[in-house]
Design a protein around this motif. Structure first.
Motif, short mmCIF file in Angstrom:
data_model
loop_
_atom_site.label_atom_id
_atom_site.label_comp_id
_atom_site.label_asym_id
_atom_site.label_seq_id
_atom_site.Cartn_x
_atom_site.Cartn_y
_atom_site.Cartn_z
N THR A 186 0.74 -1.24 0.00
CA THR A 186 -0.10 0.05 0.13
C THR A 186 0.77 1.48 -0.06
OG1 THR A 186 -0.04 0.15 2.39
CG2 THR A 186 -2.00 -0.97 1.26
N HIS A 187 2.02 1.10 0.56
CA HIS A 187 2.82 2.37 0.53
C HIS A 187 4.32 2.15 0.99
CE1 HIS A 187 1.55 2.27 4.75
NE2 HIS A 187 2.61 3.04 5.27
N THR A 188 5.37 3.02 1.24
CA THR A 188 6.63 2.80 1.13
C THR A 188 7.32 2.47 2.54
OG1 THR A 188 6.62 5.42 0.87
CG2 THR A 188 7.02 4.04 -1.05
N THR A 233 8.83 0.81 5.61
CA THR A 233 9.33 -0.64 5.90
C THR A 233 8.36 -1.45 6.48
OG1 THR A 233 11.40 0.76 6.20
CG2 THR A 233 11.31 -1.74 6.56
N ASP A 234 7.68 -1.01 7.40
CA ASP A 234 6.57 -1.94 8.10
C ASP A 234 5.58 -2.67 7.27
OD1 ASP A 234 5.99 0.75 8.29
OD2 ASP A 234 4.31 0.12 9.84
N HIS A 235 5.52 -2.11 5.59
CA HIS A 235 4.53 -2.62 4.93
C HIS A 235 5.16 -3.31 3.75
CE1 HIS A 235 1.43 -0.35 6.97
NE2 HIS A 235 2.52 0.53 7.37
N TRP A 236 6.53 -3.36 3.91
CA TRP A 236 7.10 -4.17 2.81
C TRP A 236 8.16 -5.01 3.16
CZ3 TRP A 236 12.24 -2.91 2.47
CH2 TRP A 236 12.68 -1.49 2.73
N ALA A 247 -5.43 1.89 3.52
CA ALA A 247 -4.00 2.09 3.80
C ALA A 247 -3.48 2.36 5.37
CB ALA A 247 -3.16 2.57 2.72
N GLU A 248 -2.75 3.45 5.42
CA GLU A 248 -2.43 4.22 6.85
C GLU A 248 -2.97 5.65 6.83
OE1 GLU A 248 1.43 2.76 8.05
OE2 GLU A 248 1.39 4.20 9.64
N ASN A 249 -3.96 5.89 6.17
CA ASN A 249 -4.33 7.23 6.13
C ASN A 249 -5.58 7.44 6.94
OD1 ASN A 249 -2.47 8.57 4.63
ND2 ASN A 249 -3.28 8.06 2.85
N GLN A 273 -4.18 -0.64 7.47
CA GLN A 273 -3.04 -1.68 7.50
C GLN A 273 -2.41 -1.31 9.02
OE1 GLN A 273 -4.20 -3.35 4.87
NE2 GLN A 273 -2.16 -3.83 5.25
N HIS A 274 -3.17 -0.67 9.84
CA HIS A 274 -2.70 -0.72 11.09
C HIS A 274 -4.14 -0.76 11.92
CE1 HIS A 274 1.57 0.50 11.32
NE2 HIS A 274 1.18 0.85 10.08
N HIS A 275 -4.04 -1.17 13.11
CA HIS A 275 -5.29 -1.16 14.22
C HIS A 275 -6.48 -2.22 13.61
CE1 HIS A 275 -3.95 3.00 15.06
NE2 HIS A 275 -3.25 2.35 16.18
ZN LIG Z 1 2.96 1.61 8.88
#
Ligand SMILES: [Zn+2]
Length: 643
Positions: free
Chosen positions: A155-157, A159-162, A284-286, A329-331
């Motif tokens: 979803t984005h750049t 590190t905790d996502h890739w 995502a994370e928004n 991608q959190h919570h």
């Molecule tokens: Zn994150």
């Protein structure tokens, strides 16, 4: 402060902090426990204590040490609202979002979302570490049956996502061309955000996340966005399919995805999507269960609150009234059209309010610190749990917005060229009548709970007299109370770590390891030269002139690297006639040298590098390069002089 307590042990919460927490308990809607229901909903199973170990037996993630959070009642040393969030972030395992969509949560700071297709599963984000991603996949397969990975979406750049992609995709899957889908400019941003300022950011991140704090009610309780940072092995995989525009669609394993671009929001490259088959929205994370950071304490490019709000509004326009489940991608997710609509609207308005009101006050002439003091969220947002500042906080996010438009300078010339901390500290101490006078006043104000000013005043004393133990102890005690009082986990971690370093000094850590080979391979050659440039020691390079030609046999690139005026510059696509030396080699060989897998001399001897001219000029250039320390002083003067 009694004599029986060791000066270095964490202290009790002061009466003013206890009173503040009591006020918080009555001001916020603690009887609203839907988040706890949502965080537990659809639970299918987990790994004991969410404990994940590397093949070498190293623990890369575990919630075992956070067992103290089972108490419903917050202790006096933790803000009750932060305590609530810390308890919510204890949920871990595999959860069903809707039949066909699953999430692994609590095995990392971030989530992995698993969307089932006709035959396989589409994996959205791969957690921080390879070990974590493997554990997440095993947990999913255990409960849902083994099935092929049809695609990976980043979803984005961040590190905790890739970082854990290699725990999801093995060599065979890579060879078979499993698609890796990511937003446009993913590779450019995935590494660049942390490359140039990486050494400073890593140290500063210790203050943001608190990895060296003891876990406990007087130490680390949470990171707001999740429990903590994960350890473990990280490797970047290059995406094979970039999403370029809002409205782009993909059908993956029979499942249609509709995408929305959200660049320069929480990350420089980020995207949202909707899956009609499951009526599932993923922002995502928004749109998380906290007010996110517009500028994290580790340091970053400042984020665009206005754009962020607009993306959330656009998401409502595109998919509002359609989505029946929303996960990030959190919570934890939320369910139901109405609740999704409410949460996205409130998050949209949270970022818009912060932006617009900061700029309004800025245009009235208020400075960043004055805006932070003046601004209050509207009542309608104050009581929304997901808008609370557990990670970002209104009081530092407004400073980020100010910085975005006006920068560091508040326009008062007193702040144009002030003395740095040690020199001004000495003068303040002198003007204020010496250390004893300062400490006497500080003790009185400490008792009154005036911790913010006590910290300011005593910090001058610590910078003037870093070996003054009474001053250090006073500042540590003050930071500690500020940490106990903070609702934001990042504030708490920063204050408590500051207290710990004043009491015990900086933690002993192994030196920085060289940049991993995979990360180096992901960097453009220009980025390598940029990194070299920032390591050049200007004073040492005084009067030097070095010109080197580089020609890379595998990438076909050529560069002239030029040192003059104590600045290292490069020009692509040319070779200099007057070069001191010329090198022909594979870019991958250069990566091996930088990763310290081989030496440059060895590579020449192994004929991996062809040299003409004087190769000693490269040795000379490299002798002008600084190595950056992993640790440096933050709450006290630098012990080593940097020139
Ligand atoms: Zn994150």
């Amino acid at each position: 402060m009694t004599d029986t307590v060791s000066i270095e042990a964490p202290k009790d919460a002061s009466s003013s902090v206890v009173a503040q927490h009591a006020a918080t308990l009555s001001a916020l809607p603690f009887s609203d426990t839907r988040d706890f229901d949502d965080a537990a909903r659809g639970f299918l199973g987990t790994v004991e204590h969410a404990r994940i170990t590397s093949p070498q037996g190293r623990v890369v993630w575990s919630l075992e040490a956070y067992g103290f959070l089972s108490d419903k009642q917050a202790p006096p040393t933790v803000d009750p609202s932060l305590w609530r969030q810390s308890r919510l972030n204890m949920h871990h395992g595999l959860f069903e979002v809707v039949p066909g969509v699953y999430q692994v949560r609590g095995l990392d700071i971030a989530n992995m979302t698993l969307i089932e297709g006709d035959q396989g599963v589409i994996v959205v984000d791969t957690l921080t570490s390879i070990e974590g991603a493997r554990a997440a996949m095993d947990l999913y397969f255990h409960h849902r049956g083994k099935r092929p990975v049809a695609a990976v979406i980043f979803t984005h750049t961040h590190t905790d996502h890739w970082g854990g992609a290699r725990g999801v995709i093995d060599d065979a899957m890579l060879a078979n061309g499993v698609p890796i889908i990511a937003p446009d400019l993913f590779m450019e941003h995935a590494v660049s955000e942390n490359i140039i300022a990486g050494p400073a950011m890593l140290r500063r991140a210790q203050y943001q996340f608190g990895p060296f704090l003891a876990k406990g009610s007087r130490g680390h309780v949470d990171c707001g966005l999740g429990k903590s940072m994960a350890a473990g092995a990280v490797a970047l995989l290059r995406p094979t399919d970039l999403i370029m525009a809002t409205g782009d669609k993909r059908t993956i394993d029979g499942v249609e995805f509709e995408f929305q671009m959200a660049p320069n929001s929480e990350a420089p490259a980020e995207m949202h999507f909707y899956v009609p088959r499951y009526r599932l929205l993923n922002l995502a994370e928004n749109c998380t269960h906290n007010f996110h950071n517009l500028l994290p304490f580790r340091g970053a490019d400042v984020r665009d609150a206005l754009a962020w709000s607009k993306y959330l509004n656009e998401a409502l326009k595109m998919w509002g009234g359609k989505a029946e489940a929303m996960c990030g991608q959190h919570h934890w997710p939320v369910w139901g059209k109405e609740r999704i609509d409410t949460m996205v609207r409130q998050q949209r308005d949270l970022y818009k309010f912060a932006h617009d009101q900061t700029v309004r006050l800025m245009n009235h002439g208020l400075t960043a610190a004055e805006i932070a003091e003046a601004i209050r969220l509207p009542q309608s947002l104050e009581g929304a749990w997901h808008g609370r500042g557990y990670y970002g906080h209104i009081r530092h996010n407004v400073k980020a917005i100010y910085q975005k438009y006006l920068g560091w300078y508040d326009a008062n010339p007193v702040n144009l060229d002030p003395l740095p901390p040690v020199e001004s500290g000495r003068k303040y101490v002198e003007y204020m009548g010496g250390s004893e006078a300062i400490l006497a006043r500080a003790r009185q104000d400490f008792e009154k709970g005036e911790f913010r000013f006590v910290a300011q005043a005593v910090s001058h004393l610590v910078f003037a007299e870093p070996d003054n133990q009474a001053a250090r102890a006073m500042l540590a005690d003050t930071f500690e109370q500020l940490g106990y009082a903070a609702e934001s986990s990042t504030w708490r971690n920063a204050y408590l770590f500051g207290a710990q370093e004043l009491r015990h000094g900086m933690p002993k850590t192994p030196p920085r390891s060289p940049m991993p080979r995979e990360t180096l391979a992901a960097l453009r050659t220009e980025q390598l030269w940029d990194v070299l440039g920032i390591r050049l020691n200007g004073p040492k390079a005084e009067g030097k002139r070095i010109v080197l030609n580089w020609s890379f046999s595998d990438t076909g690139e050529s560069f002239v690297l030029n040192l003059e005026n104590s600045a290292l510059t490069y020009t692509e696509g040319v070779q200099a006639d007057n070069a001191d030396a010329s090198f022909t080699l594979a870019r991958s060989t250069l990566d091996e040298v930088i990763a310290k897998q081989t030496g440059f001399r060895e590579a020449i001897d192994a004929e991996k590098v062809k040299v003409s001219g004087d190769p000693a000029k490269l040795t000379e250039l490299m002798s002008l390069m600084d190595e950056f320390p992993r640790m440096f002083e933050i709450v006290e003067p630098k012990r080593s002089v940097v020139t």
